[in-house]
Design a protein around this motif. Sequence first.
Motif, PDB file in Angstrom:
ATOM      1  N   HIS A  29       0.860  -1.192   0.000  1.00 37.06           N
ATOM      2  CA  HIS A  29       0.000   0.000   0.000  1.00 37.06           C
ATOM      3  C   HIS A  29       0.896   1.242   0.000  1.00 37.06           C
ATOM      4  O   HIS A  29       0.861   2.050   0.931  1.00 37.06           O
ATOM      5  CB  HIS A  29      -0.917   0.004   1.220  1.00 37.06           C
ATOM      6  N   ASN A  30       1.665   1.404  -1.055  1.00 35.31           N
ATOM      7  CA  ASN A  30       2.638   2.499  -1.104  1.00 35.31           C
ATOM      8  C   ASN A  30       1.986   3.879  -1.086  1.00 35.31           C
ATOM      9  O   ASN A  30       2.595   4.849  -0.629  1.00 35.31           O
ATOM     10  CB  ASN A  30       3.510   2.366  -2.351  1.00 35.31           C
ATOM     11  N   SER A  31       0.769   3.971  -1.589  1.00 35.73           N
ATOM     12  CA  SER A  31       0.089   5.272  -1.608  1.00 35.73           C
ATOM     13  C   SER A  31      -0.221   5.772  -0.198  1.00 35.73           C
ATOM     14  O   SER A  31      -0.464   6.970   0.003  1.00 35.73           O
ATOM     15  CB  SER A  31      -1.203   5.189  -2.417  1.00 35.73           C
ATOM     16  N   TRP A  32      -0.199   4.877   0.784  1.00 27.68           N
ATOM     17  CA  TRP A  32      -0.455   5.287   2.167  1.00 27.68           C
ATOM     18  C   TRP A  32       0.683   6.107   2.753  1.00 27.68           C
ATOM     19  O   TRP A  32       0.527   6.735   3.796  1.00 27.68           O
ATOM     20  CB  TRP A  32      -0.682   4.064   3.042  1.00 27.68           C
ATOM     21  N   LEU A  33       1.843   6.086   2.114  1.00 24.70           N
ATOM     22  CA  LEU A  33       2.999   6.768   2.685  1.00 24.70           C
ATOM     23  C   LEU A  33       2.762   8.253   2.886  1.00 24.70           C
ATOM     24  O   LEU A  33       3.428   8.892   3.719  1.00 24.70           O
ATOM     25  CB  LEU A  33       4.240   6.557   1.818  1.00 24.70           C
ATOM     26  N   TRP A  34       1.814   8.829   2.110  1.00 26.25           N
ATOM     27  CA  TRP A  34       1.566  10.265   2.224  1.00 26.25           C
ATOM     28  C   TRP A  34       1.015  10.650   3.590  1.00 26.25           C
ATOM     29  O   TRP A  34       1.232  11.783   4.048  1.00 26.25           O
ATOM     30  CB  TRP A  34       0.607  10.722   1.121  1.00 26.25           C
ATOM     31  N   TYR A  35       0.345   9.736   4.248  1.00 27.80           N
ATOM     32  CA  TYR A  35      -0.223  10.063   5.563  1.00 27.80           C
ATOM     33  C   TYR A  35       0.876  10.348   6.596  1.00 27.80           C
ATOM     34  O   TYR A  35       0.916  11.456   7.166  1.00 27.80           O
ATOM     35  CB  TYR A  35      -1.149   8.942   6.029  1.00 27.80           C
ATOM     36  N   PRO A  36       1.763   9.403   6.885  1.00 33.18           N
ATOM     37  CA  PRO A  36       2.809   9.721   7.871  1.00 33.18           C
ATOM     38  C   PRO A  36       3.785  10.781   7.379  1.00 33.18           C
ATOM     39  O   PRO A  36       4.268  11.599   8.175  1.00 33.18           O
ATOM     40  CB  PRO A  36       3.518   8.382   8.084  1.00 33.18           C
ATOM     41  N   LEU A  37       4.058  10.806   6.067  1.00 32.44           N
ATOM     42  CA  LEU A  37       5.016  11.771   5.527  1.00 32.44           C
ATOM     43  C   LEU A  37       4.506  13.193   5.672  1.00 32.44           C
ATOM     44  O   LEU A  37       5.208  14.069   6.206  1.00 32.44           O
ATOM     45  CB  LEU A  37       5.300  11.453   4.059  1.00 32.44           C
ATOM     46  N   VAL A  38       3.283  13.440   5.217  1.00 32.86           N
ATOM     47  CA  VAL A  38       2.724  14.798   5.267  1.00 32.86           C
ATOM     48  C   VAL A  38       2.489  15.243   6.704  1.00 32.86           C
ATOM     49  O   VAL A  38       2.799  16.380   7.078  1.00 32.86           O
ATOM     50  CB  VAL A  38       1.421  14.877   4.444  1.00 32.86           C
ATOM     51  N   ILE A  39       1.946  14.343   7.528  1.00 33.24           N
ATOM     52  CA  ILE A  39       1.705  14.702   8.933  1.00 33.24           C
ATOM     53  C   ILE A  39       3.018  15.058   9.617  1.00 33.24           C
ATOM     54  O   ILE A  39       3.109  16.038  10.365  1.00 33.24           O
ATOM     55  CB  ILE A  39       0.988  13.565   9.672  1.00 33.24           C
ATOM     56  N   GLY A  40       4.052  14.275   9.365  1.00 37.29           N
ATOM     57  CA  GLY A  40       5.347  14.544   9.979  1.00 37.29           C
ATOM     58  C   GLY A  40       5.931  15.870   9.534  1.00 37.29           C
ATOM     59  O   GLY A  40       6.403  16.661  10.358  1.00 37.29           O
ATOM     60  N   ILE A  41       5.905  16.135   8.237  1.00 34.08           N
ATOM     61  CA  ILE A  41       6.459  17.388   7.710  1.00 34.08           C
ATOM     62  C   ILE A  41       5.671  18.591   8.219  1.00 34.08           C
ATOM     63  O   ILE A  41       6.251  19.598   8.656  1.00 34.08           O
ATOM     64  CB  ILE A  41       6.473  17.368   6.172  1.00 34.08           C
ATOM     65  N   VAL A  42       4.339  18.503   8.175  1.00 35.09           N
ATOM     66  CA  VAL A  42       3.500  19.615   8.620  1.00 35.09           C
ATOM     67  C   VAL A  42       3.699  19.885  10.102  1.00 35.09           C
ATOM     68  O   VAL A  42       3.825  21.046  10.534  1.00 35.09           O
ATOM     69  CB  VAL A  42       2.016  19.331   8.310  1.00 35.09           C
ATOM     70  N   ALA A  43       3.753  18.824  10.912  1.00 33.31           N
ATOM     71  CA  ALA A  43       3.923  18.995  12.353  1.00 33.31           C
ATOM     72  C   ALA A  43       5.259  19.647  12.675  1.00 33.31           C
ATOM     73  O   ALA A  43       5.326  20.607  13.463  1.00 33.31           O
ATOM     74  CB  ALA A  43       3.816  17.641  13.055  1.00 33.31           C
ATOM     75  N   PHE A  44       6.321  19.153  12.065  1.00 32.15           N
ATOM     76  CA  PHE A  44       7.658  19.687  12.333  1.00 32.15           C
ATOM     77  C   PHE A  44       7.784  21.124  11.847  1.00 32.15           C
ATOM     78  O   PHE A  44       8.315  21.994  12.547  1.00 32.15           O
ATOM     79  CB  PHE A  44       8.696  18.791  11.670  1.00 32.15           C
ATOM     80  N   THR A  45       7.256  21.396  10.653  1.00 32.08           N
ATOM     81  CA  THR A  45       7.333  22.745  10.100  1.00 32.08           C
ATOM     82  C   THR A  45       6.498  23.724  10.925  1.00 32.08           C
ATOM     83  O   THR A  45       6.948  24.839  11.233  1.00 32.08           O
ATOM     84  CB  THR A  45       6.857  22.759   8.638  1.00 32.08           C
ATOM     85  N   ALA A  46       5.282  23.327  11.272  1.00 33.33           N
ATOM     86  CA  ALA A  46       4.399  24.205  12.039  1.00 33.33           C
ATOM     87  C   ALA A  46       4.998  24.543  13.398  1.00 33.33           C
ATOM     88  O   ALA A  46       4.980  25.713  13.831  1.00 33.33           O
ATOM     89  CB  ALA A  46       3.038  23.538  12.223  1.00 33.33           C
ATOM     90  N   TYR A  47       5.549  23.532  14.064  1.00 36.49           N
ATOM     91  CA  TYR A  47       6.163  23.775  15.377  1.00 36.49           C
ATOM     92  C   TYR A  47       7.361  24.716  15.246  1.00 36.49           C
ATOM     93  O   TYR A  47       7.506  25.670  16.030  1.00 36.49           O
ATOM     94  CB  TYR A  47       6.598  22.457  16.013  1.00 36.49           C
TER      95      TYR A  47
END
Length: 231
Positions: A29-47
């Motif tokens: 399910h390679n298309s699922w990678l966007w969930y942890p990837l985007v959440i991680g990037i957004v969280a780190f960037t926002a903080y």
Amino acid sequence: MNATSPSALGSLGNIFFEPKRTLNDIRGHNSWLWYPLVIGIVAFTAYTVWYYLTVDFGWMVDQMLASLPPEKAQAARGTMSRGVYVISSVVGIPIVVLVINAVQALYFFFVSKVSGYEEQSFASWFSFVCWTAFPSVLGVVASGVMYLFSSKQVMSTTLDVTSLNTLLFHVPMGGAWFALLSSLHLTTIWSLWLMVVGFSLWTKQTAGKSTVIVLAPYVVIYGLWILIKLI
């Protein structure tokens, strides 16, 4: 959790509570990678952006330059501004995360291919890296909570509560071992453990062999770093 069919959203929680099952679920399910990837990037960037927009910036710069000679500190101060740090975070964090994940995925791809293990595509290994790195989000959340209850005169390294330096060693900024110890986190250890478990599952190798393969790049990098510090 999510006892029926696996899903991307369900896997976000299951990676913490049922890691072995989740690492099996995400396979294919390679298309699922966007969930942890985007959440991680957004969280780190926002903080990070929140921190730079609200911290006492003048005080922060003083702390960062305190160990430099006055003339070098003055020259460096002219290049440091709140706007530069904010823009650098917005642009740089996604790039750095993507590059690091890609390098790790390439490593697993080539090791498994050259060693004749059960083959996975680069996209599969990239997904694998994104999912096993997801615990780092907890470190970002912990730092955010810490900052929420701190004054605006606090360094980001102090807020990095999962760092081994913050937890155990307390080496001051400017100390010889500060950067190395600050780069090691409890969440990094968690992610490495997930990689060992996942690599063993995906390649049908023993836990011992998987541990050696997963840790080898880190041993080389940190070994060289320590050697340079000791020379």
